[in-house]
Design an enzyme around this catalytic site. Structure first.
Site, PDB file in Angstrom:
ATOM      1  N   ARG A   1       2.851   1.352 -10.180  1.00 22.97           N
ATOM      2  CA  ARG A   1       3.375  -0.027 -10.252  1.00 22.97           C
ATOM      3  C   ARG A   1       3.947  -0.339 -11.639  1.00 22.97           C
ATOM      4  O   ARG A   1       4.874  -1.140 -11.765  1.00 22.97           O
ATOM      5  CB  ARG A   1       2.258  -1.021  -9.907  1.00 22.97           C
TER       6      ARG A   1
ATOM      7  N   ILE B   1       7.328  -9.751  -9.154  1.00 30.23           N
ATOM      8  CA  ILE B   1       6.783  -8.655  -8.337  1.00 30.23           C
ATOM      9  C   ILE B   1       5.488  -9.231  -7.771  1.00 30.23           C
ATOM     10  O   ILE B   1       4.720  -9.870  -8.490  1.00 30.23           O
ATOM     11  CB  ILE B   1       6.535  -7.389  -9.202  1.00 30.23           C
ATOM     12  N   SER B   2       5.264  -9.062  -6.471  1.00 29.60           N
ATOM     13  CA  SER B   2       4.114  -9.706  -5.831  1.00 29.60           C
ATOM     14  C   SER B   2       2.806  -9.096  -6.318  1.00 29.60           C
ATOM     15  O   SER B   2       2.749  -7.960  -6.785  1.00 29.60           O
ATOM     16  CB  SER B   2       4.210  -9.566  -4.311  1.00 29.60           C
ATOM     17  N   GLN B   3       1.752  -9.883  -6.132  1.00 35.56           N
ATOM     18  CA  GLN B   3       0.397  -9.451  -6.468  1.00 35.56           C
ATOM     19  C   GLN B   3       0.027  -8.231  -5.606  1.00 35.56           C
ATOM     20  O   GLN B   3       0.332  -8.216  -4.405  1.00 35.56           O
ATOM     21  CB  GLN B   3      -0.485 -10.652  -6.133  1.00 35.56           C
TER      22      GLN B   3
END
Ligand code: SAM
Length: 214
Positions: A33, A59-61
């Site tokens: 990530r 950017i999503s969790q």
């Protein structure tokens, strides 16, 4: 801090929070990530939190990525449409779990950056297009799974049309601030079932079948 240790901790946290699909867990362990955020933020990349990626987007969790992916129940051969490429991280996770990924991003600089990272990871089964994803990708439809990673005011009918019989779509639906994850299942007879799941907060899905820009 050793980033692979941080990634292991992140994944352990996801399991603690209820992620059970081993293929999803393995994919989250596999995809780095930190490559999808600015270098200066690499140390934060494995915290369970969304992070800015520029252009007022995020950017999503990790938990949300894992949960939405798990809801799709991918087995390996599917054709998946993602709307909202953003950093490309979610597309990378999908690419390790499905046959083909088609991802659409409306903001060109984000799309170009994502393409670079995905190519660097040799994820060659990701097709990326720049444009309004609320129209779907009709030329490549139908899709076995559709994942929308921006908040929509409602489920666009054209996306339901592009779902294959037996297909699943996950989409955050609600107002401009708070949404709920919605799972749409298309039966083999074409019937549609809708289940509401967890609450969430996404940036807006902007486009013809989403929110207007202003
Ligand atoms: N999936 C992304 C990731 O892994 O980094 C995070 C997505 S971010 C929360 C939402 C993204 O949706 C933003 O990059 C935004 O520009 C994009 N977006 C919003 N409306 C869109 C549309 N109509 N078509 C394509 N992308 C859209």
């Amino acid at each position: 801090m050793d980033l692979s240790v941080a990634r292991k901790r992140m994944v352990a946290q996801l399991v603690k929070r209820g992620i059970t699909d081993q293929r999803v867990i393995d994919a989250m362990q596999q995809i780095p990530r930190h490559l999808f955020v600015e270098e200066a933020m690499a140390a934060q990349a494995y915290s369970d939190t969304p992070l800015p990626i520029g252009e007022k987007q995020t950017i999503s969790q990790p938990y949300t990525v894992a949960l939405m992916t798990q809801m799709l129940q991918l087995t390996g051969k599917e054709r998946v449409l993602e709307l909202g490429t953003g950093s490309g991280y979610q597309a990378a996770v999908l690419a390790t779990l499905a046959g083909w990924v088609y991802t659409v991003e409306r903001i060109r600089p984000l799309a170009l950056k994502a393409r670079k990272v995905l190519d660097g990871l040799r994820l060659l089964n990701v097709n990326l297009r720049i444009g309004d994803g609320t129209d779907g990708w009709p030329e490549e439809a139908p899709f076995d799974a559709i994942l929308v990673t921006a908040g929509a005011p409602s489920v666009p009918d054209c996306l339901i049309d592009q779902l294959a019989p037996g297909g699943r779509m996950v989409i955050p639906v609600g107002d401009k601030v708070d949404q709920q994850l919605v799972l749409v299942k298309k039966g083999h007879d074409g019937s549609i079932e809708r289940e509401d799941s967890e609450g969430c907060r996404f940036v807006r899905l902007i486009g013809r079948h989403g929110w207007s820009e202003h």
